[in-house]
Design a protein around this motif. Structure first.
Motif, PDB file in Angstrom:
ATOM      1  N   ALA A  36       0.773  -0.784   0.550  1.00 21.74           N
ATOM      2  CA  ALA A  36       0.518  -0.240   0.303  1.00 21.74           C
ATOM      3  C   ALA A  36       1.107   0.650  -0.028  1.00 21.74           C
ATOM      4  O   ALA A  36       2.227   1.116   0.643  1.00 21.74           O
ATOM      5  CB  ALA A  36      -1.208  -0.490   1.449  1.00 21.74           C
ATOM      6  N   PRO A  37       0.550   2.347  -0.497  1.00 23.13           N
ATOM      7  CA  PRO A  37       0.847   3.298  -0.615  1.00 23.13           C
ATOM      8  C   PRO A  37       1.008   3.996   0.928  1.00 23.13           C
ATOM      9  O   PRO A  37       0.502   4.012   1.939  1.00 23.13           O
ATOM     10  CB  PRO A  37       0.052   4.223  -0.881  1.00 23.13           C
ATOM     11  N   ALA A  38       2.006   4.795   1.476  1.00 29.66           N
ATOM     12  CA  ALA A  38       2.656   5.555   2.766  1.00 29.66           C
ATOM     13  C   ALA A  38       0.536   6.439   3.475  1.00 29.66           C
ATOM     14  O   ALA A  38      -0.131   6.357   2.581  1.00 29.66           O
ATOM     15  CB  ALA A  38       3.214   6.554   3.142  1.00 29.66           C
ATOM     16  N   GLY A  39       0.747   5.702   4.694  1.00 33.42           N
ATOM     17  CA  GLY A  39      -0.579   6.163   5.458  1.00 33.42           C
ATOM     18  C   GLY A  39      -1.765   5.317   5.431  1.00 33.42           C
ATOM     19  O   GLY A  39      -0.797   4.194   5.309  1.00 33.42           O
ATOM     20  N   PRO A  40      -2.694   5.902   5.962  1.00 30.91           N
ATOM     21  CA  PRO A  40      -3.446   4.759   7.045  1.00 30.91           C
ATOM     22  C   PRO A  40      -4.170   3.897   5.603  1.00 30.91           C
ATOM     23  O   PRO A  40      -4.164   4.220   4.023  1.00 30.91           O
ATOM     24  CB  PRO A  40      -4.500   5.874   7.677  1.00 30.91           C
ATOM     25  N   GLY A  41      -5.345   3.001   5.715  1.00 29.46           N
ATOM     26  CA  GLY A  41      -5.607   2.291   5.094  1.00 29.46           C
ATOM     27  C   GLY A  41      -5.643   0.592   5.789  1.00 29.46           C
ATOM     28  O   GLY A  41      -5.582   0.521   7.164  1.00 29.46           O
ATOM     29  N   GLY A  42      -6.696  -0.305   4.814  1.00 32.37           N
ATOM     30  CA  GLY A  42      -6.339  -1.573   5.207  1.00 32.37           C
ATOM     31  C   GLY A  42      -7.318  -1.246   5.803  1.00 32.37           C
ATOM     32  O   GLY A  42      -8.527  -0.976   5.401  1.00 32.37           O
ATOM     33  N   ALA A  43      -8.205  -2.651   6.754  1.00 29.43           N
ATOM     34  CA  ALA A  43      -9.329  -2.875   7.291  1.00 29.43           C
ATOM     35  C   ALA A  43      -8.789  -2.055   8.358  1.00 29.43           C
ATOM     36  O   ALA A  43      -8.713  -1.209   8.970  1.00 29.43           O
ATOM     37  CB  ALA A  43      -9.575  -4.112   8.285  1.00 29.43           C
ATOM     38  N   SER A  44     -10.517  -1.046   8.678  1.00 33.60           N
ATOM     39  CA  SER A  44     -10.995  -0.212   9.163  1.00 33.60           C
ATOM     40  C   SER A  44     -12.570  -0.659  10.375  1.00 33.60           C
ATOM     41  O   SER A  44     -13.126  -1.475   9.344  1.00 33.60           O
ATOM     42  CB  SER A  44     -10.847   0.958   8.979  1.00 33.60           C
ATOM     43  N   GLY A  45     -13.023   0.366  11.359  1.00 36.95           N
ATOM     44  CA  GLY A  45     -14.079   0.557  11.589  1.00 36.95           C
ATOM     45  C   GLY A  45     -14.073  -1.736  12.201  1.00 36.95           C
ATOM     46  O   GLY A  45     -15.403  -1.664  12.320  1.00 36.95           O
ATOM     47  N   LEU A  46     -13.259  -1.541  12.955  1.00 37.11           N
ATOM     48  CA  LEU A  46     -13.404  -3.115  12.591  1.00 37.11           C
ATOM     49  C   LEU A  46     -14.285  -3.761  14.142  1.00 37.11           C
ATOM     50  O   LEU A  46     -14.087  -3.477  15.588  1.00 37.11           O
ATOM     51  CB  LEU A  46     -11.552  -4.020  13.413  1.00 37.11           C
ATOM     52  N   THR A  47     -14.872  -4.682  14.621  1.00 38.02           N
ATOM     53  CA  THR A  47     -15.988  -5.136  15.894  1.00 38.02           C
ATOM     54  C   THR A  47     -15.330  -6.214  15.975  1.00 38.02           C
ATOM     55  O   THR A  47     -15.254  -7.352  14.859  1.00 38.02           O
ATOM     56  CB  THR A  47     -17.021  -4.074  15.982  1.00 38.02           C
ATOM     57  N   LEU A  48     -16.382  -6.775  16.882  1.00 42.40           N
ATOM     58  CA  LEU A  48     -16.821  -8.080  16.026  1.00 42.40           C
ATOM     59  C   LEU A  48     -18.085  -8.754  16.206  1.00 42.40           C
ATOM     60  O   LEU A  48     -18.797  -7.729  16.258  1.00 42.40           O
ATOM     61  CB  LEU A  48     -16.402  -9.146  18.100  1.00 42.40           C
ATOM     62  N   ALA A  49     -18.092  -9.625  15.421  1.00 43.41           N
ATOM     63  CA  ALA A  49     -19.836 -10.206  15.028  1.00 43.41           C
ATOM     64  C   ALA A  49     -20.919 -10.487  15.894  1.00 43.41           C
ATOM     65  O   ALA A  49     -19.383 -10.701  16.994  1.00 43.41           O
ATOM     66  CB  ALA A  49     -19.635 -10.856  14.069  1.00 43.41           C
ATOM     67  N   PRO A  50     -21.829 -10.496  15.944  1.00 41.57           N
ATOM     68  CA  PRO A  50     -22.796 -10.967  17.201  1.00 41.57           C
ATOM     69  C   PRO A  50     -22.648 -12.427  17.353  1.00 41.57           C
ATOM     70  O   PRO A  50     -23.062 -13.047  16.087  1.00 41.57           O
ATOM     71  CB  PRO A  50     -24.320 -10.400  16.588  1.00 41.57           C
TER      72      PRO A  50
END
Length: 176
Positions: A36-50
């Motif tokens: 990836a280019p520099a900076g934020p990214g990837g998976a985001s807003g991670l939570t557990l499934a109900p």
């Protein structure tokens, strides 16, 4: 005699370069990893499934929810944390709980990648071929230059909610 020595030297140097290239390719594994280019990214807003179970394999949901879960690029300017798992595995669910807790604390400083082994994207298939050895859960942590600092299967703690080992691994990936 001088030409013969130069020819022999050229053959030896060429053979050494060929061996080094083969070893380098074997170390990298099949496929090239997407960066990836520099900076934020990837998976985001991670939570557990109900509805996850942490004591049996009854949970049919993949344990982690979020945005950009198909991303499979490693970072070029920060550590990368990669989670490999599937549904129907309480060990994976418990490690997912730790991974999501780590994400909540480190999302600005680390690129997080989440691989559902039943539905990997093209970039994630390269990650699988390089880091996943057939057991779940598997975690891989890379430092900012892509060097592996951790790549193992199994849970990182004996107790639910204990992500101190993940913090320790991440400190190593950060070079601290």
């Amino acid at each position: 005699m001088k030409n013969r020595f130069a020819s022999l030297l050229a053959v030896v140097v060429g053979a050494a370069a060929l061996v080094a290239g083969i070893l380098w390719a074997a170390e990298r594994g099949p496929g090239t990893l997407a960066v990836a280019p520099a900076g934020p990214g990837g998976a985001s807003g991670l939570t557990l499934a109900p509805g996850l179970s942490f004591t049996d394999d009854s949970s049919s949901n993949f344990p982690i929810r979020g945005e950009d879960l198909k991303d499979g690029k490693i970072a070029s300017d920060r550590p990368t944390a990669i989670f490999f798992g599937t549904s129907h595995c309480w060990n994976t669910n418990r490690e997912a709980e730790r991974f999501v807790a780590l994400y909540a604390r480190e999302k600005e400083a680390v690129r997080f990648v989440v691989v559902d082994l039943d539905r990997p994207s093209t970039d994630q298939k390269s990650l699988m071929s390089r880091f996943y050895k057939g057991y779940i859960p598997t975690l891989a942590f890379l430092d900012r230059s892509g060097v592996v600092v951790y790549n193992q299967s199994g849970e990182t703690a004996r107790q639910r909610g204990d992500f101190s080992r993940l913090e320790e691994i991440l400190r190593k990936a950060k070079g601290q």
